[in-house]
Design an enzyme around this catalytic site. Structure first.
Site, short mmCIF file in Angstrom:
data_model
loop_
_atom_site.label_atom_id
_atom_site.label_comp_id
_atom_site.label_asym_id
_atom_site.label_seq_id
_atom_site.Cartn_x
_atom_site.Cartn_y
_atom_site.Cartn_z
N GLY A 239 0.93 -1.49 -0.15
CA GLY A 239 -0.23 -0.34 0.27
C GLY A 239 0.42 1.44 -0.02
N LYS A 240 -0.02 2.54 0.14
CA LYS A 240 0.73 3.88 0.41
C LYS A 240 0.64 3.95 1.66
CE LYS A 240 0.50 4.32 -4.81
NZ LYS A 240 0.39 5.14 -5.77
N THR B 83 -0.82 6.42 5.10
CA THR B 83 -1.41 6.71 5.73
C THR B 83 -1.52 7.05 6.86
OG1 THR B 83 -3.61 5.48 6.81
CG2 THR B 83 -1.51 3.56 7.03
N HIS C 285 -2.18 7.16 11.47
CA HIS C 285 -2.85 6.44 12.39
C HIS C 285 -2.36 7.05 13.51
CE1 HIS C 285 -2.51 2.73 10.60
NE2 HIS C 285 -1.10 2.90 10.47
N ALA D 236 -8.84 0.90 6.56
CA ALA D 236 -7.65 0.86 5.85
C ALA D 236 -6.97 -0.47 6.17
CB ALA D 236 -6.84 1.81 5.59
N ILE D 237 -6.33 -1.45 4.82
CA ILE D 237 -6.05 -2.55 5.26
C ILE D 237 -4.22 -2.07 5.19
CG2 ILE D 237 -5.65 -5.31 4.48
CD1 ILE D 237 -8.99 -4.51 5.14
N PHE E 41 -4.97 -3.76 9.64
CA PHE E 41 -6.03 -2.74 9.92
C PHE E 41 -6.05 -1.61 10.01
CE2 PHE E 41 -7.87 -6.56 12.34
CZ PHE E 41 -8.55 -5.69 13.14
N ALA E 42 -6.56 -0.79 9.68
CA ALA E 42 -7.12 -0.06 10.63
C ALA E 42 -8.07 0.55 10.74
CB ALA E 42 -5.86 1.68 10.73
N CYS F 16 -3.59 6.62 1.58
CA CYS F 16 -3.20 5.26 0.03
C CYS F 16 -3.32 5.81 -0.97
CB CYS F 16 -5.04 4.58 0.72
SG CYS F 16 -5.22 4.02 2.35
#
EC number: 2.3.1.181
Length: 233
Positions: free
Chosen positions: A78-79, A81, A83, A148-149, A162-163, A179
């Site tokens: 992925g890209k 993100t 948190h 998101a994963i 995941f979030a 993402c």
């Protein structure tokens, strides 16, 4: 019943860790992955992070914060993100059964989070070509990602995860291209349901749903914009 995707029949060790620094949690994942490869248990870490941007391997320079805010570069897919507080992060450290099927693994995580959203009264879907869990666009608004994963599989063992946005500050996403998707939005359970939904309100149901999905108790179903999951409320 769909088969378990795990190579172990033992119960998953679910650990609720509270708030943990991102780098410390990343190291804990690697330690647990080493232990799993050596014959240890499958583990699910559930936690929150202090505010941090993290970038997957495919992140492009223009997707990073425009103001130069530091970013932790990771080895997940992925890209970029964000948190932070109000977001439930889950890291399953799972030994996958042969033959490895990473796409099926991601779909099972999505299924678990779709069920959690449905049980709260929020209809969510998958968007073809995009991982994660989405609220379909409506009333002139674009599709909005609520979960998101991003994962990594090494030595048949999963890392990252995941979030789920519960009641986090969504403004933090404005500094990046979340993402790598510029034509969609980001949302939270609280924003969509118009009532407070905290991490503590969903952590148990997320743990149960993830374990059920990985073990095949919760089967993967079609949840496209044209075939929405029915609300449980």
């Amino acid at each position: 019943m769909i088969d378990s995707i795990r190579s172990s029949r033992a119960l998953i060790d679910v650990r609720r860790l509270g708030t943990v620094d991102y780098r410390a949690a990343w190291q804990q994942q690697r330690d647990l992955a080493d232990a799993r490869v050596a014959g240890g248990p499958d583990t699910l870490l559930l936690l929150q992070h202090p505010a941090v941007y993290t970038a997957g391997r495919r992140t492009e320079p223009h997707e990073r914060p425009l103001d130069g805010t530091p970013v932790v570069d990771t080895d997940r897919g992925g890209k970029i993100t964000w948190h932070g507080p109000g977001q439930l992060v889950g890291y399953p450290i799972i030994g996958l059964a042969e033959p490895l099927d990473v796409v099926d693994y991601v779909r099972r995580l999505e299924e678990a989070l779709i069920k959690v959203c449905a049980d709260l009264g929020l209809d969510t879907v998958r968007v073809p070509g995009r991982s994660g869990v989405w609220v379909p666009g409506d009333a002139g608004r674009p599709d909005r990602k609520v979960a998101a994963i991003g994962v990594r599989v090494s030595r048949a063992t999963t890392l990252h995860g995941f979030a789920l946005n519960c009641d986090c500050e969504l403004g933090a996403f404005n500094a990046i291209v979340p993402c790598g998707i510029s034509d969609a939005g980001v949302t939270s359970l609280t924003a969509e349901l118009r009532r407070p939904v905290a991490v503590d309100d969903v952590v148990t149901s997320v743990a149960d749903a993830v374990c059920d999905a990985l073990d095949g108790v919760l089967p993967v179903r079609e949840h496209s914009p044209g075939a929405r999951v029915a609300s449980a409320m």
